[in-house]
Every structure is written in structure tokens, then in C-alpha cells.
Design an enzyme around this catalytic site. Structure first.
Site, PDB file in Angstrom:
ATOM      1  N   HIS A 286      39.597  40.986  34.482  1.00  0.00           N
ATOM      2  CA  HIS A 286      39.848  39.632  34.970  1.00  0.00           C
ATOM      3  C   HIS A 286      38.591  38.770  34.767  1.00  0.00           C
ATOM      4  O   HIS A 286      38.666  37.645  34.257  1.00  0.00           O
ATOM      5  CB  HIS A 286      40.237  39.711  36.451  1.00  0.00           C
ATOM      6  N   GLU A 287      37.441  39.330  35.139  1.00  0.00           N
ATOM      7  CA  GLU A 287      36.186  38.578  34.987  1.00  0.00           C
ATOM      8  C   GLU A 287      35.857  38.361  33.510  1.00  0.00           C
ATOM      9  O   GLU A 287      35.373  37.296  33.120  1.00  0.00           O
ATOM     10  CB  GLU A 287      35.035  39.322  35.666  1.00  0.00           C
TER      11      GLU A 287
ATOM     12  N   GLU B 146      43.164  31.224  37.604  1.00  0.00           N
ATOM     13  CA  GLU B 146      43.181  32.572  38.172  1.00  0.00           C
ATOM     14  C   GLU B 146      44.389  33.341  37.643  1.00  0.00           C
ATOM     15  O   GLU B 146      44.283  34.498  37.263  1.00  0.00           O
ATOM     16  CB  GLU B 146      43.223  32.521  39.700  1.00  0.00           C
TER      17      GLU B 146
END
Lengths: 299, 184
Positions: free
Chosen positions: A141-142, A225
Site C-alpha cells: 500500500h505504501e 487511499e
């Protein structure tokens, strides 16, 4: 995806320009009020340019310092490094530097102005509480935030919005506490009505600016996100890992001490843990965790 | 005169398009090479770890010679593999052999507590993860490269300059997909 990257870059530039204009106006109002004249204008231009440049180039350092993160070596956390290196390969990016926050609350964020200067920062809690596939989900995700240039925008926002909030607070105070003295000074020069209007505008700006800063923060988060969740799942090819990690992180009630309102939007899950109710949801920097998990499980 | 100009413009446009397609094919081919070298780096790293691992396990489980031989042989075969297909096959065998090595280790509690063994195990798990990601990155690039060779109109250019489709790096065995899992 490329469209998203282009939009992020464009937004970053717009934000820096907006920030410069904002600093310029604030300093200029301030200097006008204190009677600096033309020299003040030049000074305001210089100050705004210098702060914007300094903010841009040191933003990741500022973020890491605020978060009380420390750099770690591969020898210290081989597990973390292996996961980060693996996902950097998957994403086709240079391996980001790793930082750790000594806190048992599980959370993570990425920062840096481009993939070459990227940093992935995790808490010690997340290393202990998640298993390998879950940690891979989080790091993926990062990594997507880095790949999509979300980090540039988000990091720049921290510093710029932070400075805006700080400055407006400062100016508001100087108006409140130093008003009487300045009024006397201008009376002697005979500035009169125009000066008063400018002060009013400046005052309004100063009052409004924290709201502006908040709105900037909100505008840059949320949707991305979901996007980072999706492209993170593309990297690991295992959305269930991230879904399970999100569940674990959100189930953990411990707040992260090093996080604050300025940096909250960077983290994978809101570290402030006070999002309840419709109003708060409206002003939240993160989409509700249940929605993110549901989206991951649908993949 | 007018017709000639139009004709020349069309020729120029076609030439520019052809150059663009050729260049993008070359770019994609180089990306495949680069992605493959990533896979290669990680595979080498894995081969380097194996002798250490075998030595460590040997210190505790001398009698399991069959397993050690299998691992060593599989490693040699994997190092000597030349084509992508052979490499994939050799990797499957090696992964299987390593699994039996870790199964052997299960029976020796002292070994499982050995710091060196634990470190090697983490390194190996990490490297296998990286191999998997490098493979995925390689396969994604191969897909783009092969697709560009098949779709119109760049397939014309691909044929003209005889670009060859690349092999995917596939791990066939279902169980070989994840990193070697050892439970304690």
C-alpha cells in the site's frame, strides 16, 4: 494510473504556488500593517519563495522529525527490509529507506518528494502484531503511494499546511495583543480607512486560514487511499493480506502518540482513533475502514 | 504538385509512426531484460544462501545425507539452467528439495533454536519473496512486450525486424507458489 500520477504532480505544483501566494499575502499584510512599505513587499516575495523552496526540499525530514522516527539498518530489522526490498522489486522502484517509530500502536506511512527520495516508516508495533503477508500488504500500500506520487503531495501538504496554520495563528495573536500599539502608530502617519480595511481583510484571512489548511488536507486524501489499496493488492496479488492487516490495525485501540492532525492523513489508518459519527466522518482524512476492507474483499 | 505534397506528408507520417513503434518495441525488450536480471540477482542470492544452510543443518543432522545431496544437486542444476523454461523447472525441483530440508530440521529442536539457522531461514524466506516479486515484475513486462508484438499495427514492425516473444517465468507446482513455510 498515469493520469493519477500527472494529477498528483500538478496538484503538488499548484499547492506550492498556492502556499507561496499565501505566505506572500500574509507577510505582506503583516508588513503593511507594521508600515514597511515597498521594502516589505520585496521581503515578502523573498520570504515566500524561500519558505516554499525550503518546505519542498526538507518536507520529508520535517515529517520524519515530527513523527519521531529513526532510520534503521538491515541488520537491525532484516524482516522489514526483506519485505520492503521485495515489494520495491515488484513495483520496479528503487528500494526506499526504512524508518521506525518506537511505538506499540500499529501504523505505517510513506513520505518523500519522489521515488528516489522515498522513505517507508513503520511503528515497531506493526512489525510485531502483523504476520508476513499482512505486513507485505501494508508495505505494498505504501509502495503504491510512492509509485503514484501521492507521497510528494501528501508530504508537501504536511509542511505547507502546517506553516499556514502556524503563521495565521501567529498573526492572529499579534493582531489581538499588539493592536493598540499599531493603531497609535498609523494615526500619526494618517493612513486611516484603507489601513483599517486591510487589517480587517488580514484578520479575516488569518481567521480563515486554519480552515483553508484543513480543507487542503481533506482534498488530498481519501480517494487515494482506495487507489493505493487497489494497486497495493496488484503488487502482492493477495488482497486478503492487506484486508486482514487493516482489520488488525483498526481493531487496535491504542493511539499513536507521535501522530497529530498535520500528519494524520499520511498514515495507512487514521492514527488519532477519534473518528465516530457522521460529522467526523465528513471531516475524516481516511475512508471508513469497513469500506476499504469490503473493496479489497471484492477483488 | 499538391498531390505530391500530400503523398510526401503521408509517407512522413507513416515513417514517424513506424519509428515510434520500433522504439517502443526496443524499450519493452530492454525492460524485459532488466526485469530478468532482477530475477537473476535474487536467484543467485538464493543459491549463495543454500550451502550455508546445508552446513548449518548438517551440524545437527549428520545422517540425513540423502536430503543434502538432493538440495545440492538441485542447486547445481538450477545454476546451470540456461533458458527461462529450464530455469523455472530447476527452481521447482530446488524448492521441493528445500522443503524436505526444512522438514528434516523440524525433528531437531536444538537446530530450530540455533540463531544462525533462524537468520538463514529469514534470509531465505525474504529472498524467496523477492524472487516471487521479481518474477511477477518480469512476467508483467513480458506480457506487455509480447502483446505489443501481436497487436496491429505494431505486429508488422515486429515481424519486419523479427522480434521474438519472450517466455514467461512460471512456477508450475501449486505448492511452490508461496515462500517455504516452516512452522515452529
Amino acid at each position: 494510473m498515469y493520469e493519477q500520477i500527472a494529477r498528483n504532480k500538478w496538484k503538488s505544483v499548484a499547492l506550492v504556488v498556492f502556499f507561496m501566494a499565501f505566505i506572500f499575502l500574509l507577510t505582506w499584510f503583516f508588513e503593511y500593517a507594521t508600515g514597511w512599505g515597498k521594502g516589505g513587499l520585496v521581503l515578502a516575495v523573498v520570504i515566500s519563495m524561500v519558505t516554499a523552496a525550503a518546505g519542498y526540499y526538507s518536507s520529508e525530514k520535517v515529517v520524519l522529525a515530527i513523527s519521531r522516527a529513526r532510520p534503521v539498518t538491515k541488520e537491525e530489522y532484516p524482516y522489514l527490509y526483506n519485505v520492503v526490498e521485495g515489494l520495491a522489486i515488484a513495483a520496479g522502484l528503487p528500494t526506499p529507506r526504512c524508518y521506525v517509530i518506537d511505538d506499540t500502536a500499529p501504523n505505517a506511512f510513506a513520505t518523500g518528494r519522489n521515488p528516489q527520495h522515498a522513505v517507508i516508516c513503520v511503528t515497531t508495533g506493526i512489525i510485531e502484531k502483523l504476520n508476513r503477508v499482512e505486513l507485505e500488504g501494508v508495505i505494498a500500500h505504501e509502495m503504491s503511494h510512492i509509485k503514484n506520487y501521492d507521497v510528494r503531495l501528501q508530504t508537501v501538504v504536511v509542511v505547507m499546511a502546517g506553516v499556514v496554520a502556524l503563521l495565521s495563528d501567529w498573526i492572529l495573536r499579534s493582531f489581538l495583543w499588539g493592536g493598540g500599539r499599531r493603531r497609535g502608530g498609523r494615526g500619526e502617519r494618517g493612513g486611516g480607512g484603507a489601513g483599517a480595511i486591510l487589517i480587517l481583510v488580514g484578520l479575516a484571512l488569518a481567521v480563515l486560514s486554519p480552515f483553508i489548511a484543513t480543507i487542503i488536507q481533506l482534498a488530498v486524501s481519501r480517494k487515494r487511499e482506495f487507489l493505493a489499496d487497489a494497486s497495493g493488492a496488484m503488487l502482492t496479488r493477495y488482497p486478503a493480506g492487506l484486508a486482514s492487516a487493516l482489520r488488525k490495525i483498526s481493531a487496535d485501540t491504542e493511539p499513536l502518540e507521535a501522530a497529530n492532525k498535520a500528519t494524520a492523513h499520511l498514515y495507512i489508518v487514521n492514527p488519532l482513533k477519534d473518528i465516530k459519527g457522521a460529522v467526523n466522518r465528513l471531516f475524516s482524512t481516511h475512508p471508513p475502514i469497513e469500506e476499504r476492507i469490503a473493496a479489497l474483499e471484492k477483488m | 504538385m499538391g498531390a505530391l505534397v500530400v503523398f510526401l506528408i503521408i509517407i512522413a507520417a507513416v515513417a514517424i509512426m513506424a519509428v515510434g513503434m520500433y522504439n517502443s518495441l526496443v524499450t519493452l525488450r530492454n525492460r524485459c531484460d532488466n526485469a530478468w536480471s532482477q530475477v537473476d540477482v535474487q536467484l543467485r542470492r538464493r543459491y549463495d544462501l543454500i550451502p550455508n544452510l546445508v552446513e548449518t543443518v548438517k551440524g545437527y543432522a549428520k545422517h540425513e545425507t540423502g536430503v543434502f545431496e538432493r538440495v545440492t544437486q538441485a542447486r547445481t542444476a538450477a545454476i546451470n539452467a540456461n533458458t527461462v523454461k529450464d530455469q523455472a523447472q530447476a527452481e521447482n525441483v530446488l524448492t521441493g528439495a528445500l522443503k524436505s530440508l526444512f522438514a528434516v530440521a523440524e525433528a531437531y529442536p536444538d537446530l530450530k533454536a540455533n540463531q544462525n539457522f533462524l537468520m538463514l531461514q529469514e534470509e531465505l524466506a525474504g529472498t524467496e519473496g523477492k524472487v516471487a516479486y521479481a518474477r511477477q515484475f518480469y512476467n508483467d513486462n513480458v506480457m506487455k512486450f509480447n502483446m505489443r508484438q501481436q497487436i496491429f499495427p505494431s505486429n508488422i514492425i515486429a515481424n519486419m525486424f523479427s522480434f521474438k516473444p519472450r517466455d514467461y517465468f512460471q512456477i508450475e507446482e501449486e505448492v511452490a507458489r508461496g515462500p517455504v513455510k516452516v512452522s515452529f
